[in-house]
Scaffold this motif. Sequence first.
Motif, PDB file in Angstrom:
ATOM      1  N   LEU A   1      29.311  36.875 -59.652  1.00 21.78           N
ATOM      2  CA  LEU A   1      28.809  37.145 -60.994  1.00 21.78           C
ATOM      3  C   LEU A   1      29.941  37.243 -62.006  1.00 21.78           C
ATOM      4  CD1 LEU A   1      26.112  39.884 -60.238  1.00 21.78           C
ATOM      5  CD2 LEU A   1      25.804  37.408 -60.435  1.00 21.78           C
ATOM      6  N   SER A   2      29.701  36.639 -63.165  1.00 23.37           N
ATOM      7  CA  SER A   2      30.589  36.711 -64.321  1.00 23.37           C
ATOM      8  C   SER A   2      29.800  37.318 -65.468  1.00 23.37           C
ATOM      9  CB  SER A   2      31.085  35.312 -64.689  1.00 23.37           C
ATOM     10  OG  SER A   2      31.649  35.296 -65.982  1.00 23.37           O
ATOM     11  N   PHE A   3      30.442  38.218 -66.228  1.00 21.73           N
ATOM     12  CA  PHE A   3      29.726  38.956 -67.274  1.00 21.73           C
ATOM     13  C   PHE A   3      30.606  39.066 -68.506  1.00 21.73           C
ATOM     14  CE2 PHE A   3      27.899  42.567 -69.474  1.00 21.73           C
ATOM     15  CZ  PHE A   3      26.548  42.567 -69.135  1.00 21.73           C
ATOM     16  N   ASP A   4      30.047  38.706 -69.663  1.00 22.28           N
ATOM     17  CA  ASP A   4      30.756  38.863 -70.932  1.00 22.28           C
ATOM     18  C   ASP A   4      30.229  40.104 -71.651  1.00 22.28           C
ATOM     19  OD1 ASP A   4      32.282  38.550 -73.175  1.00 22.28           O
ATOM     20  OD2 ASP A   4      31.017  37.000 -74.055  1.00 22.28           O
ATOM     21  N   PHE A   5      31.115  41.090 -71.843  1.00 19.62           N
ATOM     22  CA  PHE A   5      30.755  42.314 -72.549  1.00 19.62           C
ATOM     23  C   PHE A   5      30.889  42.169 -74.063  1.00 19.62           C
ATOM     24  CE2 PHE A   5      31.935  43.735 -68.326  1.00 19.62           C
ATOM     25  CZ  PHE A   5      31.061  44.776 -68.060  1.00 19.62           C
ATOM     26  N   SER A   6      31.505  41.063 -74.538  1.00 17.22           N
ATOM     27  CA  SER A   6      31.887  40.948 -75.940  1.00 17.22           C
ATOM     28  C   SER A   6      32.725  42.192 -76.282  1.00 17.22           C
ATOM     29  CB  SER A   6      30.646  40.805 -76.823  1.00 17.22           C
ATOM     30  OG  SER A   6      31.009  40.591 -78.176  1.00 17.22           O
ATOM     31  N   ASN A   7      32.484  42.818 -77.415  1.00 21.29           N
ATOM     32  CA  ASN A   7      33.201  44.056 -77.741  1.00 21.29           C
ATOM     33  C   ASN A   7      32.302  45.278 -77.602  1.00 21.29           C
ATOM     34  OD1 ASN A   7      31.551  43.583 -79.901  1.00 21.29           O
ATOM     35  ND2 ASN A   7      33.123  43.746 -81.476  1.00 21.29           N
TER      36      ASN A   7
ATOM     37  N   LEU B   1      27.431  32.722 -61.281  1.00 27.91           N
ATOM     38  CA  LEU B   1      26.401  32.957 -62.290  1.00 27.91           C
ATOM     39  C   LEU B   1      27.038  33.728 -63.434  1.00 27.91           C
ATOM     40  CD1 LEU B   1      22.792  34.269 -61.712  1.00 27.91           C
ATOM     41  CD2 LEU B   1      24.202  35.199 -63.540  1.00 27.91           C
ATOM     42  N   HIS B   2      26.869  33.202 -64.646  1.00 30.36           N
ATOM     43  CA  HIS B   2      27.401  33.883 -65.832  1.00 30.36           C
ATOM     44  C   HIS B   2      26.259  34.423 -66.674  1.00 30.36           C
ATOM     45  CE1 HIS B   2      30.017  34.951 -69.128  1.00 30.36           C
ATOM     46  NE2 HIS B   2      29.108  34.444 -69.941  1.00 30.36           N
ATOM     47  N   THR B   3      26.442  35.655 -67.160  1.00 30.63           N
ATOM     48  CA  THR B   3      25.498  36.250 -68.094  1.00 30.63           C
ATOM     49  C   THR B   3      26.265  37.128 -69.060  1.00 30.63           C
ATOM     50  OG1 THR B   3      23.364  37.393 -68.283  1.00 30.63           O
ATOM     51  CG2 THR B   3      24.936  38.246 -66.652  1.00 30.63           C
ATOM     52  N   SER B   4      25.542  37.862 -69.925  1.00 31.67           N
ATOM     53  CA  SER B   4      26.223  38.573 -70.997  1.00 31.67           C
ATOM     54  C   SER B   4      25.538  39.883 -71.327  1.00 31.67           C
ATOM     55  CB  SER B   4      26.267  37.703 -72.259  1.00 31.67           C
ATOM     56  OG  SER B   4      24.996  37.712 -72.896  1.00 31.67           O
TER      57      SER B   4
ATOM     58  N   LEU C   1      35.989  40.501 -71.790  1.00 36.38           N
ATOM     59  CA  LEU C   1      35.805  41.450 -72.879  1.00 36.38           C
ATOM     60  C   LEU C   1      36.585  40.983 -74.100  1.00 36.38           C
ATOM     61  CD1 LEU C   1      36.839  43.117 -70.022  1.00 36.38           C
ATOM     62  CD2 LEU C   1      35.498  44.859 -71.173  1.00 36.38           C
ATOM     63  N   SER C   2      36.085  41.303 -75.288  1.00 33.20           N
ATOM     64  CA  SER C   2      36.787  41.011 -76.539  1.00 33.20           C
ATOM     65  C   SER C   2      37.528  42.272 -76.957  1.00 33.20           C
ATOM     66  CB  SER C   2      35.805  40.591 -77.622  1.00 33.20           C
ATOM     67  OG  SER C   2      35.120  39.412 -77.254  1.00 33.20           O
TER      68      SER C   2
END
Length: 278
Positions: free
Chosen positions: A143-149, A122-125, A168-169
Amino acid sequence: MRLIAIGDNVVDIYKERNEMFPGGNALNVAVLAKHSGAKQTAFIGIIGNDDVGDHIIDSLEKNEVDISRIRRACGESGKAYVDLNEDGDRIFVGSNKGGIQSLLKIRLTDEDYQLIKQYDVLHTSIYSSLENDLETLKKSIQLSFDFSNHFDHEILKQVCPHLTFAFLSGSHLTEIEIKELFQEIHSLGTPYAVVTRGSSGVMMSYKGEIYEQGIVKANVIDTLGAGDSFIAGFLTRYLENHNIQDALQFAAYRASLTCEVNGAFGFGKKLDSKLLSK
């Protein structure tokens, strides 16, 4: 490999083109994972009952993403306004703060969990407001999570104990700072951490073992969505063969393809001039 994404969705409105493209990190990853070879993908999110929402739904259906658990709510769908800077790069110049989805938090039901358990990841952000659900979700799925910056010690401490994959960016970080960030993420329980650095490529750590991946050259039209494409490509390939270096190379290739189309995955639509005002 099967991937489900939950959370943010928008249309990116390109002011100079008078055109909108479906987007948002969670939505993009669901679509782009399908493009990357995932057997099945699904998306759960809150979408307005306007023409913009209709276009988002239509785009998901045409890309064969399961939308059986999507919510339609009375109100505006998310909009982000995009323009060109003096170097020709796309920049975000405004938004409606997510539209109706920013007012209504997703409440996951037993029916949602029945669907979630059919998937591998499952991917979320950071834009999806699911932080308080992660502890429960991790009992059912990776779980997969994108923090961006948008990451600091507090959000890492809250989220990382529940993740398998953290993205993460970090174009603004030095290699030393990235390695320190990896150490913190691993100490909190996340085994896989990936930092994308724009044209400088990617650094990744699996439990302290460092990997690097350069960019793949492309005929760049639009870099919007390249990071989301990298995430989708990596998750899809890695969960198929569990070869980190191969997955990084494939993800870089998928990101390069995204740079060769407008929007994260195309599907542009001309729009009424009233939508061009912020």
